[in-house]
Design a protein around this motif. Structure first.
Motif, PDB file in Angstrom:
ATOM      1  N   PRO A  62      46.784   3.537   5.589  1.00 59.42           N
ATOM      2  CA  PRO A  62      46.487   2.740   6.791  1.00 59.42           C
ATOM      3  C   PRO A  62      47.661   1.830   7.145  1.00 59.42           C
ATOM      4  CG  PRO A  62      44.660   2.657   5.239  1.00 59.42           C
ATOM      5  CD  PRO A  62      45.808   3.288   4.514  1.00 59.42           C
ATOM      6  N   GLU A  63      47.955   1.756   8.410  1.00 56.92           N
ATOM      7  CA  GLU A  63      49.052   0.909   8.871  1.00 56.92           C
ATOM      8  C   GLU A  63      48.677   0.344  10.236  1.00 56.92           C
ATOM      9  OE1 GLU A  63      53.803   1.303   9.974  1.00 56.92           O
ATOM     10  OE2 GLU A  63      52.838   2.804   8.708  1.00 56.92           O
ATOM     11  N   ALA A  64      48.693  -0.954  10.327  1.00 48.98           N
ATOM     12  CA  ALA A  64      48.328  -1.607  11.590  1.00 48.98           C
ATOM     13  C   ALA A  64      49.375  -1.306  12.656  1.00 48.98           C
ATOM     14  CB  ALA A  64      48.206  -3.120  11.392  1.00 48.98           C
ATOM     15  N   PRO A  65      48.939  -1.074  13.882  1.00 50.50           N
ATOM     16  CA  PRO A  65      49.914  -0.816  14.953  1.00 50.50           C
ATOM     17  C   PRO A  65      50.730  -2.063  15.259  1.00 50.50           C
ATOM     18  CG  PRO A  65      47.721  -1.073  15.868  1.00 50.50           C
ATOM     19  CD  PRO A  65      47.554  -1.033  14.376  1.00 50.50           C
ATOM     20  N   SER A  66      51.917  -1.837  15.732  1.00 51.44           N
ATOM     21  CA  SER A  66      52.790  -2.948  16.101  1.00 51.44           C
ATOM     22  C   SER A  66      52.423  -3.425  17.501  1.00 51.44           C
ATOM     23  CB  SER A  66      54.256  -2.502  16.064  1.00 51.44           C
ATOM     24  OG  SER A  66      55.098  -3.542  16.508  1.00 51.44           O
ATOM     25  N   VAL A  67      52.075  -4.687  17.607  1.00 46.94           N
ATOM     26  CA  VAL A  67      51.680  -5.271  18.892  1.00 46.94           C
ATOM     27  C   VAL A  67      52.663  -6.371  19.257  1.00 46.94           C
ATOM     28  CG1 VAL A  67      49.869  -6.485  20.158  1.00 46.94           C
ATOM     29  CG2 VAL A  67      49.256  -4.746  18.459  1.00 46.94           C
ATOM     30  N   GLN A  68      53.233  -6.268  20.428  1.00 44.43           N
ATOM     31  CA  GLN A  68      54.192  -7.261  20.883  1.00 44.43           C
ATOM     32  C   GLN A  68      53.457  -8.386  21.598  1.00 44.43           C
ATOM     33  OE1 GLN A  68      57.486  -7.179  20.247  1.00 44.43           O
ATOM     34  NE2 GLN A  68      57.799  -9.158  21.236  1.00 44.43           N
TER      35      GLN A  68
END
Length: 276
Positions: free
Chosen positions: A60-66
């Motif tokens: 699992p890897e959290a999405p990158s959110v700008q």
């Protein structure tokens, strides 16, 4: 990240036709028996591979959110500060009235809509509201009267923050729509301190906004005719003396017409309301 051969073997085993490019991209042809539209995007192809690879094998890897700093809007911040100063510091209740002004109220105030510089509405919501408001005070006084006679409370304090509509179109053909704040304060006994209550509420706003260049001038500049001529003052800001508002008691005739006169026991005093 999976090896190209691994992905190709999975898709081929499921009946897909796969063609590899030198760039590493894959052209995938969906088999006829998958023609039920469950495969119609690249993400569906990824899901097919992921299913056989095993979801438990994917870390699992959290999405990158700008995140971006929200835009600072000075006008909205100022509205919040003013509302907080009046509601929490001065104990007033905020109301929201129509953007149209009542013709009857304007007559009570001695300023019929025909003689005032108001914008007429082509399709009014009622025969009594045919013009846009150029001031918050007439409708606020009507709300004040409603609260007085509906709740029988000895002390009614209201304020409103909103737009007014002034003649003169801009580049898009729209009228000027500046933001205004208005206060209406009434006491059953016709409290002589109403004027100072209203003045104090304005000074609370100035303190909240950290404005120290304010001065008061006797008499209300550009105030409506229904304001008391000798119990009013103008608020000025800055070294150039820009007039930004006024405070004063309602004229006795207007108070009588609006049924805002002081209660019995002070029948001789009709200016039982302050407006700013």
């Amino acid at each position: 990240a999976l090896p190209e051969g691994f992905t190709t073997r999975i898709l081929t085993g499921l009946g897909f036709r796969v063609s590899a490019h030198a760039s590493g991209d894959l052209d995938v042809e969906v088999p006829s028996w998958r023609a039920t539209k469950d495969i119609d995007s690249k993400e569906d192809i990824v899901e097919e591979v992921g299913r056989f690879f095993g979801y438990d094998n994917i870390r699992p890897e959290a999405p990158s959110v700008q995140l971006e700093r929200p835009t600072f809007r000075r006008q909205s911040e100022t509205r919040w500060i003013v509302a907080r100063a009046l509601a929490l510091d001065s104990g007033l209740h905020q109301v929201q009235t129509y953007s149209f002004v009542s013709n009857l109220v304007m007559e009570h105030l001695g300023t019929p809509v025909e003689s005032a510089r108001l914008i007429r509405v082509k399709n009014p919501i009622s025969s009594d509201m045919t013009h846009m408001r150029s001031s918050l005070l007439p409708n606020l006084l009507m709300a004040l009267r409603h609260n007085i006679h509906s709740h029988n409370h000895p002390d009614v304090r209201l304020f409103e923050i909103g737009r007014v509509f002034q003649p003169g179109a801009d580049s898009e053909g729209l009228p000027a729509q500046p933001q205004r704040v208005a206060i209406a304060w009434w006491h059953r006994d016709g409290d002589d301190d109403l004027y100072f209550h209203g003045k104090g509420a304005l000074e609370t706003i100035l303190a909240r906004l950290r404005i120290t260049s304010a001065t008061w001038r006797p008499g209300a500049v550009d105030a409506p005719a229904w304001l008391h001529p000798s119990k009013s003052a103008t608020l000025r800001l800055g070294d150039d003396g820009t007039d930004v508002g006024f405070v004063g008691l309602l004229h006795p005739r207007a108070a009588e017409a609006m049924k805002l006169a002081a209660a019995s026991g002070h029948s001789g005093q009709a200016d039982g309301a302050t407006v700013v």
